[in-house]
Design a protein around this motif. Structure first.
Motif, PDB file in Angstrom:
ATOM      1  N   VAL A 129      30.053  51.990  40.940  1.00 57.75           N
ATOM      2  CA  VAL A 129      30.568  51.573  42.237  1.00 57.75           C
ATOM      3  C   VAL A 129      30.935  52.791  43.093  1.00 57.75           C
ATOM      4  N   ASP A 130      30.843  52.603  44.386  1.00 58.80           N
ATOM      5  CA  ASP A 130      31.288  53.585  45.369  1.00 58.80           C
ATOM      6  C   ASP A 130      32.804  53.741  45.241  1.00 58.80           C
ATOM      7  N   GLY A 131      33.252  54.972  44.968  1.00 61.30           N
ATOM      8  CA  GLY A 131      34.681  55.194  44.806  1.00 61.30           C
ATOM      9  C   GLY A 131      35.480  54.856  46.046  1.00 61.30           C
ATOM     10  N   TYR A 132      34.903  55.101  47.218  1.00 65.99           N
ATOM     11  CA  TYR A 132      35.591  54.741  48.466  1.00 65.99           C
ATOM     12  C   TYR A 132      35.838  53.237  48.520  1.00 65.99           C
ATOM     13  N   VAL A 133      34.842  52.437  48.115  1.00 68.38           N
ATOM     14  CA  VAL A 133      34.999  50.984  48.149  1.00 68.38           C
ATOM     15  C   VAL A 133      36.091  50.552  47.172  1.00 68.38           C
ATOM     16  N   TRP A 134      36.068  51.090  45.956  1.00 68.67           N
ATOM     17  CA  TRP A 134      37.087  50.717  44.969  1.00 68.67           C
ATOM     18  C   TRP A 134      38.486  51.092  45.463  1.00 68.67           C
ATOM     19  N   GLU A 135      38.617  52.294  45.999  1.00 64.08           N
ATOM     20  CA  GLU A 135      39.926  52.735  46.493  1.00 64.08           C
ATOM     21  C   GLU A 135      40.385  51.895  47.681  1.00 64.08           C
ATOM     22  N   THR A 136      39.436  51.493  48.532  1.00 60.33           N
ATOM     23  CA  THR A 136      39.801  50.678  49.692  1.00 60.33           C
ATOM     24  C   THR A 136      40.193  49.277  49.272  1.00 60.33           C
ATOM     25  N   MET A 137      39.498  48.709  48.313  1.00 61.82           N
ATOM     26  CA  MET A 137      39.897  47.399  47.791  1.00 61.82           C
ATOM     27  C   MET A 137      41.297  47.470  47.194  1.00 61.82           C
ATOM     28  N   ARG A 138      41.592  48.567  46.502  1.00 62.47           N
ATOM     29  CA  ARG A 138      42.939  48.739  45.942  1.00 62.47           C
ATOM     30  C   ARG A 138      43.961  48.888  47.067  1.00 62.47           C
ATOM     31  N   HIS A 139      43.608  49.655  48.091  1.00 64.95           N
ATOM     32  CA  HIS A 139      44.489  49.862  49.242  1.00 64.95           C
ATOM     33  C   HIS A 139      44.812  48.541  49.938  1.00 64.95           C
ATOM     34  N   GLN A 140      43.837  47.639  49.970  1.00 62.27           N
ATOM     35  CA  GLN A 140      44.016  46.348  50.638  1.00 62.27           C
ATOM     36  C   GLN A 140      44.612  45.286  49.715  1.00 62.27           C
ATOM     37  N   GLY A 141      44.839  45.639  48.468  1.00 58.77           N
ATOM     38  CA  GLY A 141      45.458  44.701  47.546  1.00 58.77           C
ATOM     39  C   GLY A 141      44.559  43.557  47.120  1.00 58.77           C
ATOM     40  N   MET A 142      43.249  43.780  47.074  1.00 52.47           N
ATOM     41  CA  MET A 142      42.344  42.707  46.660  1.00 52.47           C
ATOM     42  C   MET A 142      42.531  42.428  45.172  1.00 52.47           C
ATOM     43  N   PRO A 143      42.646  41.157  44.779  1.00 48.48           N
ATOM     44  CA  PRO A 143      42.963  40.820  43.383  1.00 48.48           C
ATOM     45  C   PRO A 143      41.946  41.356  42.380  1.00 48.48           C
ATOM     46  N   ALA A 144      40.659  41.364  42.721  1.00 43.11           N
ATOM     47  CA  ALA A 144      39.629  41.749  41.757  1.00 43.11           C
ATOM     48  C   ALA A 144      39.824  43.176  41.264  1.00 43.11           C
ATOM     49  N   VAL A 145      40.187  44.087  42.165  1.00 41.57           N
ATOM     50  CA  VAL A 145      40.261  45.497  41.770  1.00 41.57           C
ATOM     51  C   VAL A 145      41.385  45.740  40.764  1.00 41.57           C
ATOM     52  N   ALA A 146      42.418  44.914  40.801  1.00 44.88           N
ATOM     53  CA  ALA A 146      43.531  45.078  39.870  1.00 44.88           C
ATOM     54  C   ALA A 146      43.135  44.716  38.441  1.00 44.88           C
ATOM     55  N   LYS A 147      42.003  44.057  38.274  1.00 42.96           N
ATOM     56  CA  LYS A 147      41.523  43.673  36.945  1.00 42.96           C
ATOM     57  C   LYS A 147      40.470  44.641  36.424  1.00 42.96           C
ATOM     58  N   THR A 148      40.331  45.783  37.095  1.00 43.21           N
ATOM     59  CA  THR A 148      39.381  46.807  36.667  1.00 43.21           C
ATOM     60  C   THR A 148      40.099  48.153  36.612  1.00 43.21           C
ATOM     61  N   GLU A 149      39.471  49.118  35.961  1.00 44.79           N
ATOM     62  CA  GLU A 149      40.018  50.468  35.951  1.00 44.79           C
ATOM     63  C   GLU A 149      38.889  51.482  35.892  1.00 44.79           C
ATOM     64  N   VAL A 150      39.148  52.659  36.437  1.00 41.79           N
ATOM     65  CA  VAL A 150      38.155  53.734  36.524  1.00 41.79           C
ATOM     66  C   VAL A 150      38.177  54.532  35.227  1.00 41.79           C
ATOM     67  N   ILE A 151      36.982  54.737  34.650  1.00 39.58           N
ATOM     68  CA  ILE A 151      36.913  55.541  33.415  1.00 39.58           C
ATOM     69  C   ILE A 151      36.099  56.819  33.602  1.00 39.58           C
ATOM     70  N   TRP A 152      35.473  56.981  34.778  1.00 43.62           N
ATOM     71  CA  TRP A 152      34.701  58.201  35.032  1.00 43.62           C
ATOM     72  C   TRP A 152      34.523  58.359  36.531  1.00 43.62           C
TER      73      TRP A 152
END
Length: 284
Positions: free
Chosen positions: A188-211
């Motif tokens: 995934v695009d790191g900017y997209v993941w970080e932005t989803m986290r910034h916006q508090g989207m529920p899906a991103v809270a159920k994932t984590e970055v490993i690389w």
């Protein structure tokens, strides 16, 4: 999975500042993009197009498609005037494109690719993906496909070593696939993941970055080479000017961007080199 359809200026900025009210009779500037990651996509694009229209002095419309190839097809058939694409298709078609503007994320025109896993998964990196389900974003995505091909090779793996892989057709869709367990990992695009986290989207809270990858040039806004439409330069200047007024800053905040800047093709050299190593050369 259901697919869903997210510059130096100074004195030249005076041309945009002096632009008359939007001349609705003029043909709009058509800007293509893939699905925006925002929850209020339609409302946001309406605000952004209205802002840009006021700066440019003619209507600006956004055209969304689910894949980079669909956007490129419209751009090269003259059904779009500009497009927000990925760095990978840019280096593949560089001779046919001109750079208009490059977004800045956290103050720089660069971003990273992430490998993410389902929260609590034992996966630790690329070497653990044998026999797992891996979600890619788009076959023309640098962060969601090209980077992954290189990293799988370095881990001694190929697509055949996975239990299954699929294109989710959008970085947000990759995150949601991993969050629900449809895939054990995703590129995934790191900017997209970080932005989803910034916006508090529920899906991103159920994932984590490993690389995290090295940094690459941020997906640019481009036009066809040789397109002499008089509205393209004011459009580029309007994007650059966004941090300079309250409405522009509010739009950038929604996008989780610092602004837009000009760039040269050299910004994308690392993607060009990656494409060459994976594909045996990027075509132009």
């Amino acid at each position: 999975m259901q697919r869903r359809g997210v510059l130096q200026f100074g004195a030249a900025w005076g041309l945009v500042q002096a632009a008359p009210a939007v001349r609705a009779a003029e043909p709009p500037l058509r800007v293509g993009l893939t699905a925006v990651i925002l929850a209020d996509q339609a409302a946001f694009l309406a605000r952004w197009s209205g802002y840009l229209a006021q700066q440019v002095g003619r209507p600006v419309t956004f055209v969304a498609r689910e894949s980079y190839q669909a956007i490129l097809d419209l751009l090269f058939s003259d059904q779009l005037d500009a497009a927000w694409i990925c760095g990978y298709p840019y280096v593949r078609h560089q001779a046919q494109l001109q750079l208009l503007a490059v977004p800045m994320f956290q103050g720089a025109p660069r971003y990273q690719s992430y490998l993410i896993r389902t929260l609590g998964s034992p996966l630790r990196g690329w070497q653990d993906l044998r026999g797992q389900v891996l979600a890619f974003s788009d076959p023309l995505s640098n962060s969601g496909w090209l980077v992954a091909q290189r990293q799988l090779r370095l881990a001694g793996l190929g697509i055949g070593d996975l239990r299954r892989s699929f294109f989710a057709h959008g970085h947000r869709n990759v995150v949601e696939a991993v969050s629900t367990g449809l895939a054990q990992a995703g590129c995934v695009d790191g900017y997209v993941w970080e932005t989803m986290r910034h916006q508090g989207m529920p899906a991103v809270a159920k994932t984590e970055v490993i690389w995290r990858s090295a940094e690459f040039g941020f997906p640019p806004i481009v036009a066809r080479a040789g397109n002499a439409d008089a509205g393209l330069k004011p459009l580029a200047l309007a994007l650059q000017h966004m941090p300079q007024d309250a409405q522009g800053r509010a739009l950038l905040k929604s996008l989780n961007l610092s602004g837009f800047t000009s760039a040269t093709p050299a910004l994308f050299d690392s993607i060009r080199e990656l494409a060459s190593s994976v594909n045996g050369g990027a075509r132009s």
